[in-house]
Design an enzyme around this catalytic site. Structure first.
Site, mmCIF file in Angstrom:
data_model
loop_
_atom_site.group_PDB
_atom_site.id
_atom_site.type_symbol
_atom_site.label_atom_id
_atom_site.label_comp_id
_atom_site.label_asym_id
_atom_site.label_seq_id
_atom_site.Cartn_x
_atom_site.Cartn_y
_atom_site.Cartn_z
ATOM 1 N N GLY A 28 28.107 22.258 -8.932
ATOM 2 C CA GLY A 28 29.202 23.002 -8.344
ATOM 3 C C GLY A 28 29.564 24.251 -9.130
ATOM 4 C CG LEU A 30 28.103 26.125 -5.559
ATOM 5 C CD1 LEU A 30 27.817 25.960 -4.078
ATOM 6 C CD2 LEU A 30 27.030 25.444 -6.395
ATOM 7 C CD GLU A 32 25.430 35.713 -4.802
ATOM 8 O OE1 GLU A 32 24.299 35.690 -4.281
ATOM 9 O OE2 GLU A 32 26.477 35.534 -4.164
ATOM 10 N N GLY A 33 23.243 32.536 -8.566
ATOM 11 C CA GLY A 33 22.054 31.813 -8.980
ATOM 12 C C GLY A 33 21.823 30.577 -8.129
ATOM 13 C CG HIS A 34 24.566 27.305 -8.299
ATOM 14 N ND1 HIS A 34 25.650 27.804 -8.980
ATOM 15 C CD2 HIS A 34 24.099 26.274 -9.039
ATOM 16 C CE1 HIS A 34 25.837 27.106 -10.086
ATOM 17 N NE2 HIS A 34 24.907 26.183 -10.152
ATOM 18 C CD GLN A 58 23.792 16.777 -16.269
ATOM 19 O OE1 GLN A 58 23.275 16.180 -15.328
ATOM 20 N NE2 GLN A 58 23.670 18.088 -16.415
ATOM 21 C CG ASP A 147 19.619 24.746 -16.649
ATOM 22 O OD1 ASP A 147 20.243 24.764 -17.723
ATOM 23 O OD2 ASP A 147 20.140 24.996 -15.553
ATOM 24 C CD GLN A 150 18.144 20.664 -14.868
ATOM 25 O OE1 GLN A 150 19.172 20.127 -15.252
ATOM 26 N NE2 GLN A 150 18.152 21.609 -13.935
ATOM 27 N NE ARG A 184 28.572 23.963 -20.256
ATOM 28 C CZ ARG A 184 27.687 23.133 -19.751
ATOM 29 N NH1 ARG A 184 26.583 23.613 -19.209
ATOM 30 N NH2 ARG A 184 27.897 21.827 -19.746
#
Length: 280
Positions: A28, A30, A32-34, A58, A147, A150, A184
């Site tokens: 969440g 959100l 522009e990357g998402h 996590q 990430d 990930q 973040r």
């Protein structure tokens, strides 16, 4: 767009989605990357499912689980505008009911970089992603290159567990000054926000040096370290030049590498990365 919360609602709703189904897992808040992941999924898939779940498993002790930014109504508006088919916002007590004790661990690739300082982080990531894959059963799943570890972990998980899912890793989306978009970033005050561009500058300097003929891994790491160290607000946690597939640190001259770093800017921990060279 249909919005469901209960697992039973998700299972009923996903049965009628035309295939192929693309899944975009998020926590969440959100940006522009998402939304770039959503746009790519929409181009490739007949149906798009987005999940929003701030996954407690996590987050380690002292990390920002309770303060992690949330904006559910804004997220719903953005996703409705993006034209997704199904939004799932799971409940924590359904994902991790009382007495929960089953975990998914991906071993070697999670021991380095992020995993070195966050020992249970990727166990939590691998577990929640496995649960999302098992419930949604997508044909494709979309993650961001920001990430990087990930992405490597999830690809390993899919190979090892024989999931018939195509993992699509999408490019990092950046602000105009190069800062990688991240939920973040909202923690940064104006002075810190300006200083945060040091991650992009360090990576870009090393990438340019590589293009100009400097291929020694240690020297590339030193370039990044020097640039981060020159900023009084920045403190590096790790600076890496590693194999993009195994994440093992490289030595000597390199032909293909993942440059990555984790840096505290003030109290905010930021990560970023770039790929240099080409895989042979």
């Amino acid at each position: 767009m249909k919005h469901v919360t209960l697992l039973s609602e998700l299972l009923a709703a996903k049965r009628i989605l035309p295939k192929p189904v693309g899944l975009v897992p998020t926590m969440g808040y959100l940006h522009e990357g998402h939304l770039s992941l959503v746009k790519t999924a929409k181009r490739n898939c007949t149906s798009v499912v987005v999940s929003i779940f701030v996954n407690p498993s996590q987050f380690g002790p002292g990390e920002d689980l309770t303060s992690y930014p949330r904006a559910r109504s804004q997220d719903i508006t953005k996703l409705r505008g993006a034209g997704i088919d199904l939004l799932w916002t799971p409940l924590a007590n359904e994902m991790y009911p009382e007495g929960y004790q089953t975990w998914v661990a991906v071993d070697e690739v999670t021991k380095r970089l992020e995993g070195a300082g966050r020992p249970k982080h990727f166990r939590g990531v691998a577990t929640i992603v496995t649960k999302l894959f098992n419930t949604v059963q997508p044909q494709q799943a979309y993650f961001g290159q920001k990430d990087a570890q990930q992405a490597v972990t999830i690809r390993q998980l899919v190979r090892d567990l024989n999931y018939p899912i195509d993992i699509v890793i999408c490019p990092i989306v950046r602000e105009a000054d190069g800062l990688a978009m991240s939920s973040r970033n909202t923690y940064l005050n104006p002075t810190e926000r300006h200083a945060a561009t040091v991650l992009f500058r360090a990576l870009s300097n090393a990438k340019s040096a590589y293009s100009d003929g400097e291929h020694n891994a240690s020297k590339l790491r030193s370039r990044m370290k020097d640039i981060i160290g020159a900023d009084p607000l920045a403190q590096a946690q790790y600076i890496s030049c590693a194999d993009p597939d195994t994440l093992q640190e490289l030595q000597g001259d390199v032909s293909y590498a993942l440059l990555s770093l984790a840096v505290f800017v003030g109290k905010t921990r930021l990560i970023d990365n770039m790929i240099i060279g080409k895989k042979e």
